[in-house]
Write an enzyme that holds these catalytic residues in place. Structure first.
Site, mmCIF file in Angstrom:
data_model
loop_
_atom_site.group_PDB
_atom_site.id
_atom_site.type_symbol
_atom_site.label_atom_id
_atom_site.label_comp_id
_atom_site.label_asym_id
_atom_site.label_seq_id
_atom_site.Cartn_x
_atom_site.Cartn_y
_atom_site.Cartn_z
ATOM 1 N N HIS A 204 11.532 -4.989 50.199
ATOM 2 C CA HIS A 204 11.313 -3.831 49.343
ATOM 3 C C HIS A 204 11.722 -4.122 47.908
ATOM 4 C CE1 HIS A 204 12.010 0.343 47.841
ATOM 5 N NE2 HIS A 204 10.822 0.456 48.378
ATOM 6 N N HIS A 227 5.275 0.947 43.440
ATOM 7 C CA HIS A 227 5.565 2.370 43.247
ATOM 8 C C HIS A 227 4.768 2.907 42.064
ATOM 9 C CE1 HIS A 227 9.040 0.668 45.360
ATOM 10 N NE2 HIS A 227 8.958 1.791 46.048
ATOM 11 N N HIS A 236 4.072 1.016 51.799
ATOM 12 C CA HIS A 236 5.196 1.437 52.641
ATOM 13 C C HIS A 236 4.785 1.598 54.105
ATOM 14 C CE1 HIS A 236 6.750 2.198 48.596
ATOM 15 N NE2 HIS A 236 7.931 1.956 49.126
ATOM 16 N N HIS A 359 9.633 12.408 47.876
ATOM 17 C CA HIS A 359 10.086 11.026 48.083
ATOM 18 C C HIS A 359 11.224 10.633 47.140
ATOM 19 C CE1 HIS A 359 9.870 6.740 46.857
ATOM 20 N NE2 HIS A 359 10.142 6.612 48.142
ATOM 21 N N HIS A 363 15.409 10.205 47.921
ATOM 22 C CA HIS A 363 16.142 8.966 47.604
ATOM 23 C C HIS A 363 17.398 9.290 46.799
ATOM 24 C CE1 HIS A 363 14.123 5.236 48.825
ATOM 25 N NE2 HIS A 363 12.972 5.871 48.705
ATOM 26 N N PHE A 379 16.008 1.414 43.929
ATOM 27 C CA PHE A 379 14.981 0.760 44.740
ATOM 28 C C PHE A 379 15.427 -0.600 45.283
ATOM 29 C CE2 PHE A 379 11.201 3.293 42.967
ATOM 30 C CZ PHE A 379 11.255 4.145 44.045
ATOM 31 N N HIS A 392 10.883 7.083 55.000
ATOM 32 C CA HIS A 392 9.517 6.652 54.747
ATOM 33 C C HIS A 392 8.570 6.929 55.903
ATOM 34 C CE1 HIS A 392 8.924 5.175 50.757
ATOM 35 N NE2 HIS A 392 10.231 4.987 50.740
HETATM 36 CU CU1 C2O Z 1 9.585 1.872 47.941
HETATM 37 CU CU2 C2O Z 1 11.128 5.067 48.959
HETATM 38 O O1 C2O Z 1 10.581 3.494 48.115
#
Ligand code: C2O
Length: 611
Positions: A204, A227, A236, A359, A363, A379, A392
């Site tokens: 990631h 992203h 993802h 999303h 995070h 990230f 995710h």
């Molecule tokens: Cu690639 Cu929730 O991030």
């Protein structure tokens, strides 16, 4: 090998190539990158459509390479998780196979323009370091081999992996045992094993912190970023696919499935218990989470703005559900998937609705503010927290629900379908996958448990007419200066913005509020909320129609200016607030948190070019 890449050209492509030739005289380049063995799938140039002279929904990004660099930096917290760090440090730093990071501009392949984003070149993977800390997210070299293309074959019904809601999965002791055991085994794999948990986390990091550049002639200086564009959902989905199958193979259970964090339903609006400590230890637990939010029954705020709002549960749940409705309730493909992103494009053209909220907010809500928001709030570190994959899984479920319940349609552009990534599978083999192969979860062999979807019915409602637009509201800017010249977002600001003229044909399409070229320090948090025809002194709740949406950033990459754009669908909003006939509306921007200067290149309202 740390690849020093050329400066980003800010001039048209061919011209840039010529200039580049002048700047870097021919050198002997022996370039034996493994993926050069594979024919690139160059595609026709199609976009979020330019039919009948409509403009593309990627507004003004093509070919303008902007100020993006190149293997920028990540930090890791001092003295934290020594064990983990030691492990990673023992791993060999990647040794480039080609031995040449210079002179790449010599490749001239003008055909590359308008091609899908190519898979990365592992051999020129660069550190995402800054000088101080040195974070290397590159895949281990031990297994760099020729990638095999993914074979889309649906598994037999008996081995379909059904992803359960985390709040339900936690009721099954056998499942908990399996999930923990699999994760424990994954964490215990050799540090050179690409299936190792920390190497998975680095997958990631490498795809999001600039470790890879586009391996396509002419664009080798541009990073690959998954992203803030239409690559977000498919990348993802693949990442979880391989991660899930690795877990399953480690416990020899092909039906093993990840859980999903059901944050779109009141039942799941908490940090899932499944990932908490029990008897002092669990491989699913991660220390770097917001301790306050770990408290039992602490409600998740999908509009999290850095501080916990003290609302009663009912109000917060109402806000959350109506937020879900607002974010999901559009058929506009560009709004849902994010903006087009092709070879040669600047990264981060603009994230889709769900990517931004919930999303990004989830995070940020999960990360530990005491540790620079690690793990989930950065990230580079987010996938070090096993909860990432449950988060995710639900993000991925939103893609599925959008198609099933909202009537959305997948994009059909070749440049989306043929974008390609590399992952290691459960046999440690390097596999090349395309977006095309990701769109059918039946073929990928998994399904989602059916649970209530309460937000389907919870539409935001408008405030009382008395609260409607105050055209002479706070700091009202003349649209012409703000929209054209750009402005800085230092505090709350209201701007009058004209609407496009309505044509008969156009009336059908989504109307988009665009905040163009939002620039700020990449490694800093930023959230601002956007209201239309609202009372600027007491802006709406997210449950109210005047609340158009937010810009939310998950910090990454040091020392860079982040540049992206925000696209918000406002057609329903305008109807709700009775402004669907208005010639202009008042847009109010309210910064919720920021760190460092924020500028916005312009603001406008346009008809969507996505149908
Ligand atoms: Cu690639 Cu929730 O991030």
């Amino acid at each position: 090998m740390h690849v020093h890449c050329c400066k980003q050209p800010t001039i048209p492509f061919m011209q840039a190539m010529n200039t580049h030739l002048l700047l870097s005289p021919p050198t002997t380049v022996i370039d034996r990158r493994p993926n050069d063995l594979f024919p690139k799938k160059l595609s026709s140039q199609s976009s979020c459509v330019n039919r009948k002279g409509r403009r593309s929904c990627s507004v003004g990004h093509r070919g303008a390479n902007g100020a993006h660099n190149i293997n920028p930096t990540c930090s890791i917290k001092p003295e934290a998780d020594e064990d983990r760090r030691n492990k990673m440090d023992r791993r060999n730093v990647l040794i480039g196979l080609g031995g040449a990071g210079l002179g790449l501009g010599l490749d001239t392949n003008p055909l590359a323009s308008g091609a899908p984003i190519p898979p990365p070149d592992f051999s020129t993977c660069g550190k995402t370091t800054d000088e101080v800390t040195g974070l290397d997210c590159c895949p281990p070299t031990s297994e760099v081999k020729t990638p095999t293309p993914f074979k889309p074959v649906a598994p037999p019904k008996s081995s379909v992996r059904t992803r359960l809601a985390a709040q339900n999965a936690v009721k099954d002791p056998d499942y908990i045992k399996k999930y923990r055991r699999a994760t424990e085994l994954m964490k215990g794999l050799d540090v050179d094993d690409p299936r190792n948990f920390w190497n998975q986390a680095n997958v990631h990091c490498s795809y999001c912190d600039g470790a890879f550049n586009q391996n396509l002639a002419g664009y080798k200086c541009l990073e690959i970023q998954v992203h803030n564009s239409w690559l977000f959902f498919p990348f993802h989905r693949w990442f979880l696919f391989f991660y899930e199958r690795i877990l399953g193979s480690l416990i020899d259970d092909p039906t093993f499935a990840l859980p999903f964090w059901n944050w779109d339903s009141p039942d799941g609006m908490y940090l899932p218990e499944l990932f908490e400590l029990e008897n002092g230890a669990s491989p699913l637990y991660d220390h770097y989470r917001n301790t306050k939010h770990r408290q039992k029954d602490f409600l998740l705020d999908l509009n999290y703005s850095g501080t916990d709002v003290h609302q009663d549960a009912k109000t917060l749940i109402d806000n959350n559900l109506k937020t879900m409705n607002r974010q999901m309730n559009t058929k506009d493909q560009c709004l849902f998937f994010g903006q087009p992103y092709r070879a040669g494009d600047c990264p981060n053209p603009g994230g889709g609705n769900i990517e931004l909220i919930p999303h990004n907010t989830v995070h940020n809500w999960t990360g530990d503010p005491k540790w620079l928001a690690e793990d989930m709030g950065k990230f580079y570190s987010s996938a070090r927290d096993p909860i990432f994959f449950a988060h995710h899984s639900n993000v991925d479920r939103m893609w599925h629900l959008w198609l099933e319940k909202i009537g959305g349609k997948n994009l059909e552009q070749d440049d989306w379908l043929n974008a390609e990534f590399y992952f290691y599978n459960e046999k440690k083999e390097l596999v090349s996958v395309t977006v095309q192969d990701s769109i059918d979860i039946g073929i990928l062999g998994y399904a989602y448990e059916n649970v209530d979807i309460p937000w389907l019915q919870t539409k935001p409602t408008a405030r009382k007419p008395a609260n409607k637009a105050k055209p002479d509201g706070l700091g009202l800017q003349d649209q012409s200066s703000a929209a054209k010249g750009g402005f800085s977002l230092d505090s709350k600001i209201s701007i009058a913005v004209p609407r496009p003229k309505q044509g008969v044909e156009k009336a059908e399409r989504e109307e988009i509020l665009i905040l163009r070229d939002i620039k700020f320090p990449s490694d800093q948090g930023l959230k601002f909320d956007v209201y239309v025809n609202d009372d600027a002194d007491t802006p709406s709740q997210p449950s109210q129609s005047e609340f158009a949406g937010s810009f939310v950033h998950v910090p990454h990459k040091h020392g860079m200016t982040f540049k992206t754009s925000l696209y918000l669908g406002i057609k329903t909003l305008l109807k709700d607030v009775g402004a669907d006939k208005a010639a202009s509306v008042v847009v109010t921007l309210v910064p919720r948190y920021r760190n460092g200067p924020v500028t916005i290149g312009g603001i406008s309202i346009e008809q969507s070019s996505c149908d």
